[in-house]
Design a protein around this motif. Structure first.
Motif, mmCIF file in Angstrom:
data_model
loop_
_atom_site.group_PDB
_atom_site.id
_atom_site.type_symbol
_atom_site.label_atom_id
_atom_site.label_comp_id
_atom_site.label_asym_id
_atom_site.label_seq_id
_atom_site.Cartn_x
_atom_site.Cartn_y
_atom_site.Cartn_z
ATOM 1 N N LEU A 121 1.015 -1.073 0.065
ATOM 2 C CA LEU A 121 -0.023 0.209 0.094
ATOM 3 C C LEU A 121 0.851 1.173 -0.046
ATOM 4 C CD1 LEU A 121 -2.901 0.912 0.248
ATOM 5 C CD2 LEU A 121 -2.434 1.224 2.712
ATOM 6 N N LYS A 122 1.850 1.310 0.775
ATOM 7 C CA LYS A 122 2.567 2.251 0.868
ATOM 8 C C LYS A 122 3.523 2.577 -0.249
ATOM 9 C CE LYS A 122 2.921 2.910 5.879
ATOM 10 N NZ LYS A 122 3.354 2.556 7.134
ATOM 11 N N ALA A 123 3.774 1.402 -1.054
ATOM 12 C CA ALA A 123 4.567 1.732 -2.220
ATOM 13 C C ALA A 123 3.686 2.485 -3.396
ATOM 14 C CB ALA A 123 5.153 0.263 -2.533
ATOM 15 N N MET A 124 2.478 1.673 -3.366
ATOM 16 C CA MET A 124 1.564 2.382 -4.458
ATOM 17 C C MET A 124 1.236 3.808 -3.995
ATOM 18 S SD MET A 124 -1.249 -0.492 -5.231
ATOM 19 C CE MET A 124 -1.428 -1.342 -3.459
ATOM 20 N N GLU A 125 1.013 4.267 -2.631
ATOM 21 C CA GLU A 125 0.852 5.820 -2.421
ATOM 22 C C GLU A 125 2.223 6.396 -2.751
ATOM 23 O OE1 GLU A 125 0.355 5.394 1.682
ATOM 24 O OE2 GLU A 125 -1.820 5.064 1.812
ATOM 25 N N GLY A 126 3.440 6.100 -2.420
ATOM 26 C CA GLY A 126 4.584 6.652 -2.886
ATOM 27 C C GLY A 126 4.675 7.015 -4.421
ATOM 28 N N ALA A 127 4.222 5.717 -5.062
ATOM 29 C CA ALA A 127 4.304 5.954 -6.702
ATOM 30 C C ALA A 127 3.293 6.776 -7.202
ATOM 31 C CB ALA A 127 4.138 4.576 -7.165
ATOM 32 N N ALA A 128 2.043 6.928 -6.539
ATOM 33 C CA ALA A 128 0.964 7.905 -7.306
ATOM 34 C C ALA A 128 1.658 9.069 -6.726
ATOM 35 C CB ALA A 128 -0.315 7.493 -6.369
ATOM 36 N N LYS A 129 2.227 9.717 -5.569
ATOM 37 C CA LYS A 129 2.660 10.983 -5.240
ATOM 38 C C LYS A 129 3.647 11.432 -6.277
ATOM 39 C CE LYS A 129 1.341 10.987 -0.405
ATOM 40 N NZ LYS A 129 1.826 10.928 1.115
ATOM 41 N N PHE A 130 4.574 10.468 -6.419
ATOM 42 C CA PHE A 130 5.852 10.515 -7.404
ATOM 43 C C PHE A 130 5.223 10.896 -8.842
ATOM 44 C CE2 PHE A 130 8.819 8.950 -10.602
ATOM 45 C CZ PHE A 130 9.846 9.736 -10.392
ATOM 46 N N MET A 131 4.459 10.228 -9.301
ATOM 47 C CA MET A 131 3.899 10.317 -10.765
ATOM 48 C C MET A 131 3.180 11.754 -10.892
ATOM 49 S SD MET A 131 2.141 6.592 -11.487
ATOM 50 C CE MET A 131 1.337 6.934 -13.113
ATOM 51 N N TYR A 132 2.271 12.125 -9.980
ATOM 52 C CA TYR A 132 1.686 13.314 -9.984
ATOM 53 C C TYR A 132 2.581 14.575 -9.784
ATOM 54 C CZ TYR A 132 -1.898 16.763 -9.019
ATOM 55 O OH TYR A 132 -2.636 17.960 -8.883
ATOM 56 N N SER A 133 3.722 14.500 -8.889
ATOM 57 C CA SER A 133 4.564 15.612 -8.796
ATOM 58 C C SER A 133 5.300 15.559 -9.907
ATOM 59 C CB SER A 133 5.399 15.373 -7.500
ATOM 60 O OG SER A 133 6.208 14.285 -7.740
ATOM 61 N N GLU A 134 5.846 14.568 -10.347
ATOM 62 C CA GLU A 134 6.649 14.666 -11.876
ATOM 63 C C GLU A 134 5.659 15.081 -12.817
ATOM 64 O OE1 GLU A 134 10.131 13.677 -12.647
ATOM 65 O OE2 GLU A 134 9.767 14.357 -10.486
ATOM 66 N N LEU A 135 4.611 14.813 -12.995
ATOM 67 C CA LEU A 135 3.435 15.412 -14.189
ATOM 68 C C LEU A 135 3.428 17.077 -14.029
ATOM 69 C CD1 LEU A 135 1.833 14.756 -16.662
ATOM 70 C CD2 LEU A 135 -0.004 14.282 -14.831
ATOM 71 N N ARG A 136 3.489 17.247 -12.892
ATOM 72 C CA ARG A 136 3.190 18.877 -12.508
ATOM 73 C C ARG A 136 4.600 19.559 -12.800
ATOM 74 N NH1 ARG A 136 0.120 21.059 -7.132
ATOM 75 N NH2 ARG A 136 0.676 23.017 -8.313
ATOM 76 N N ALA A 137 5.629 18.937 -12.450
ATOM 77 C CA ALA A 137 6.624 19.556 -12.911
ATOM 78 C C ALA A 137 7.053 19.743 -14.320
ATOM 79 C CB ALA A 137 7.943 18.911 -12.057
ATOM 80 N N ALA A 138 6.522 18.769 -15.004
ATOM 81 C CA ALA A 138 6.736 18.602 -16.379
ATOM 82 C C ALA A 138 6.025 19.600 -17.071
ATOM 83 C CB ALA A 138 6.419 17.242 -16.967
ATOM 84 N N LEU A 139 4.770 19.995 -16.533
ATOM 85 C CA LEU A 139 3.683 20.977 -16.983
ATOM 86 C C LEU A 139 3.842 22.393 -16.635
ATOM 87 C CD1 LEU A 139 0.550 18.878 -16.779
ATOM 88 C CD2 LEU A 139 1.783 19.368 -18.936
ATOM 89 N N GLY A 140 4.973 22.615 -15.894
ATOM 90 C CA GLY A 140 5.505 23.791 -15.423
ATOM 91 C C GLY A 140 6.706 24.444 -15.975
ATOM 92 N N ARG A 141 7.448 23.735 -16.976
ATOM 93 C CA ARG A 141 8.733 24.249 -17.247
ATOM 94 C C ARG A 141 8.840 25.481 -18.094
ATOM 95 N NH1 ARG A 141 10.327 17.909 -17.836
ATOM 96 N NH2 ARG A 141 10.922 17.401 -16.005
#
Length: 350
Positions: A239-259
């Motif tokens: 469960l914690k691995a999935m939570e961490g992966a979801a947060k990572f994916m969302y933060s990376e997507l936000r970073a990519a869309l703010g360049r």
């Protein structure tokens, strides 16, 4: 709904305590006009936070509690000194009939131990299990245990299968949910002895479940089966691995869309869709403890306002599902199933 549902809240639990829980309560009340809240905690701490949210004074009641169970406190110690704490009082409100459910972001081990002590187990169960609903493309997978029982023998895994199937049917309206055991492969010879023995009981014990056999980690989000069973150690790590992966994916997507300016404009236009994406890939913030004579939900310790508000709503939803009677009905099958499956099964459940 003629009468409001009363939810009991441990307002001091979790990493952030009242600073997160109180505004989350205000949000939950704004989102659902059919609930009322009992807030348990130090009045001197709670009142300044409550004063910022007029809705709370109308639809919540503060119950003073002198003590707080620390996040690192051992369960045995929490049971000895926990009476009068915000967590203890939140759970006791269920036993007293003053609330239909309790929500806490506090110490998981202490919450399980105190809940079992106050509410007792139902249907001859030994220990409660934490259940999470994992999102996938076509709905959710009911996943248990996600942290309440680190070590599990075969009998306990069979109990989890029966509880999880009953919970999924009641909470998600599926007449006959499919069930699988989490393993390192789908072949019957794989996995440790407890998992292989649980698989044998579920196949040979005459339990009326739609049991599909072993499933693997990627099946959790593929929707291969509707209920996935494992021990609390594996479930919590997953469960914690999935939570961490979801947060990572969302933060990376936000970073990519703010360049640059162009992608920032795209991010602003797609903000609502991105929030839906975040919600879709994120496991829910609260897990019910199944098997108790009452409903207790564990919210993760680092929950923010949005997460805790969703946990309160989840408590209201599950309280209306009738899951407890489904679990009790299912558990009547277990003794006969263990007898049918043979001596080693009965030994595993002892």
């Amino acid at each position: 709904m003629s009468q409001p549902l009363v939810i009991s809240v441990d307002a001091m639990g979790g990493d952030h305590g009242a600073s997160v829980v109180v505004p989350a309560c205000a949000q939950a009340l704004a989102d659902n006009p059919h609930i009322r809240l009992l807030l348990h905690g130090d009045e001197a701490v709670l009142k300044p936070h409550i004063a910022k949210h007029p809705l709370l004074s109308e639809r919540c009641e503060v119950r003073h509690a002198d003590k707080v169970i620390a996040m690192d406190e051992k369960p045995a110690q929490a049971m000895r000194r926990g009476k009068g704490s915000s967590m203890w009082n939140a759970i006791e409100a269920i036993r007293e009939g003053k609330a239909v459910a309790a929500v806490s972001a506090g110490n998981t081990g202490a919450l399980m131990a105190i809940s079992k002590l106050i509410l007792r187990m139902s249907a001859d169960l030994d220990r409660p299990a934490l259940v999470a609903s994992i999102p996938h493309a076509c709905g959710v997978t009911t996943f248990l245990d996600v942290g309440a029982n680190v070590d599990c023998d075969a009998g306990r895994l069979v109990e989890f299968a029966i509880m999880g199937e009953a919970y999924h049917r009641a909470a998600h309206g599926v007449a006959r949910p499919s069930v699988g055991l989490l393993n390192v492969g789908s072949e019957e010879m794989k996995g440790h002895e407890e998992v292989r023995e649980a698989n044998r009981i579920l196949r040979e014990g005459g339990i009326d479940l739609d049991y599909k056999g072993f499933v693997e980690g990627d099946d959790l989000t593929a929707g291969t089966v509707q209920v996935v069973v494992t021990d609390g150690f594996t479930g919590n790590v997953s469960l914690k691995a999935m939570e961490g992966a979801a947060k990572f994916m969302y933060s990376e997507l936000r970073a990519a869309l703010g360049r640059d300016l162009m992608t920032k404009a795209g991010f602003l236009l797609a903000r609502s869709s991105l929030r839906e994406f975040r919600d879709k890939i994120s496991p829910p913030p609260a897990a019910p403890l199944l098997g108790l004579n009452g409903l207790v939900l564990k919210c993760h310790g680092g929950a923010d306002e949005r997460d805790f508000a969703k946990a309160i709503q989840a408590a209201a939803d599950v309280a209306q599902s009738g899951f407890a009677s489904e679990i009790e009905r299912n558990m009547r099958r277990l003794p006969a199933a263990l007898a049918d499956a043979g001596p080693s099964a009965a030994d595993g459940a002892a």
